[in-house]
Design an enzyme around this catalytic site. Structure first.
Site, PDB file in Angstrom:
ATOM      1  N   GLY A  60      19.948  25.580  17.586  1.00 31.24           N
ATOM      2  CA  GLY A  60      20.181  26.980  17.905  1.00 31.24           C
ATOM      3  C   GLY A  60      19.127  27.498  18.861  1.00 31.24           C
TER       4      GLY A  60
ATOM      5  CG  HIS B 192      14.699  33.781  17.291  1.00 34.67           C
ATOM      6  ND1 HIS B 192      13.356  33.639  17.539  1.00 34.67           N
ATOM      7  CD2 HIS B 192      15.114  32.575  16.822  1.00 34.67           C
ATOM      8  CE1 HIS B 192      12.975  32.401  17.233  1.00 34.67           C
ATOM      9  NE2 HIS B 192      14.028  31.734  16.791  1.00 34.67           N
TER      10      HIS B 192
ATOM     11  CD  GLN C 189      14.286  30.486  20.130  1.00 31.22           C
ATOM     12  OE1 GLN C 189      15.473  30.439  19.860  1.00 31.22           O
ATOM     13  NE2 GLN C 189      13.420  29.566  19.730  1.00 31.22           N
TER      14      GLN C 189
ATOM     15  CB  CYS D 281      11.537  27.832  15.311  1.00 32.47           C
ATOM     16  SG  CYS D 281      11.892  29.045  16.600  1.00 32.47           S
ATOM     17  CG  LEU D 282      14.289  24.498  19.911  1.00 32.05           C
ATOM     18  CD1 LEU D 282      15.423  24.684  20.911  1.00 32.05           C
ATOM     19  CD2 LEU D 282      13.831  23.041  19.887  1.00 32.05           C
TER      20      LEU D 282
ATOM     21  CG  HIS E 164      16.077  30.212  12.670  1.00 28.69           C
ATOM     22  ND1 HIS E 164      14.976  29.565  12.154  1.00 28.69           N
ATOM     23  CD2 HIS E 164      15.855  30.308  14.005  1.00 28.69           C
ATOM     24  CE1 HIS E 164      14.131  29.285  13.137  1.00 28.69           C
ATOM     25  NE2 HIS E 164      14.646  29.736  14.274  1.00 28.69           N
ATOM     26  CD  GLU E 165      18.705  30.238  16.580  1.00 24.85           C
ATOM     27  OE1 GLU E 165      18.098  30.891  17.449  1.00 24.85           O
ATOM     28  OE2 GLU E 165      18.293  29.140  16.156  1.00 24.85           O
TER      29      GLU E 165
HETATM   30 NI    NI Z   1      14.013  29.728  16.220  1.00 23.70          NI
END
Ligand code: NI
Length: 160
Positions: A46, A139, A51, A93-94, A135-136
């Site tokens: 995701g 953000h 991000q 998380c990226l 999670h997304e």
């Molecule tokens: Ni994330």
């Protein structure tokens, strides 16, 4: 399509609240394609627009495990309308590379969103997909999973 730079924890943009997408423009369409390419390149499941430095309410998700069957979910202006259950599992998380931690999330969510044609859509998601949506969407309101982590962040290598 282009791979965009992924912002890392500590970057101010990750703590800001995103604005809705009001219409599908060429710029947003290119952003969606770039976010998908960036997510797949980084082997993530995701990615949210902030991000990659864009404060818009837009996320891309793909929890499919077979590379031949990519099933990207593109969610514009997503809102969770129902949730139930609770389960603690490992999350990463990226924007927080190399780290994981346990986070409790609902095991089921229902969400409304617009697709890339700006049509109204609804998704019912369980388990990993439900976790990923939560999670997304966090953000988009400037929150990272580390705020909800149960215990310290662990190095990914330590898991093996
Ligand atoms: Ni994330």
């Amino acid at each position: 399509m282009a791979i965009r730079q992924i912002r890392k924890m500590g970057d101010d943009i990750l703590s800001k609240t995103c604005r809705p997408v009001t219409e599908m423009t060429e710029k947003i369409s290119v952003l969606i394609d770039d976010m998908l390419e960036t997510m797949y390149d980084a082997q993530g499941v995701g990615l949210a627009a902030p991000q990659v430095g864009v404060l818009r309410r837009l996320v891309v998700i793909d929890v499919s495990t077979d590379e031949d069957k990519m099933e990207p979910l593109i969610m514009i202006n997503p809102v969770i309308t129902e949730s139930s259950g609770a389960d603690s599992a490992q999350e990463g998380c990226l924007s927080v590379p190399g780290k994981v931690a346990d986070v409790t999330r609902p095991t089921f969510v229902k969400a409304l969103y617009k697709d890339r044609d700006m049509n109204d859509c609804e998704v019912e998601a369980h388990d990993l997909l439900a976790r990923c949506i939560c999670h997304e969407l966090d953000h988009l309101d400037g929150h990272l999973y580390v705020e909800k982590a149960e215990g310290p962040l662990r190095d990914v290598e330590a898991e093996e």
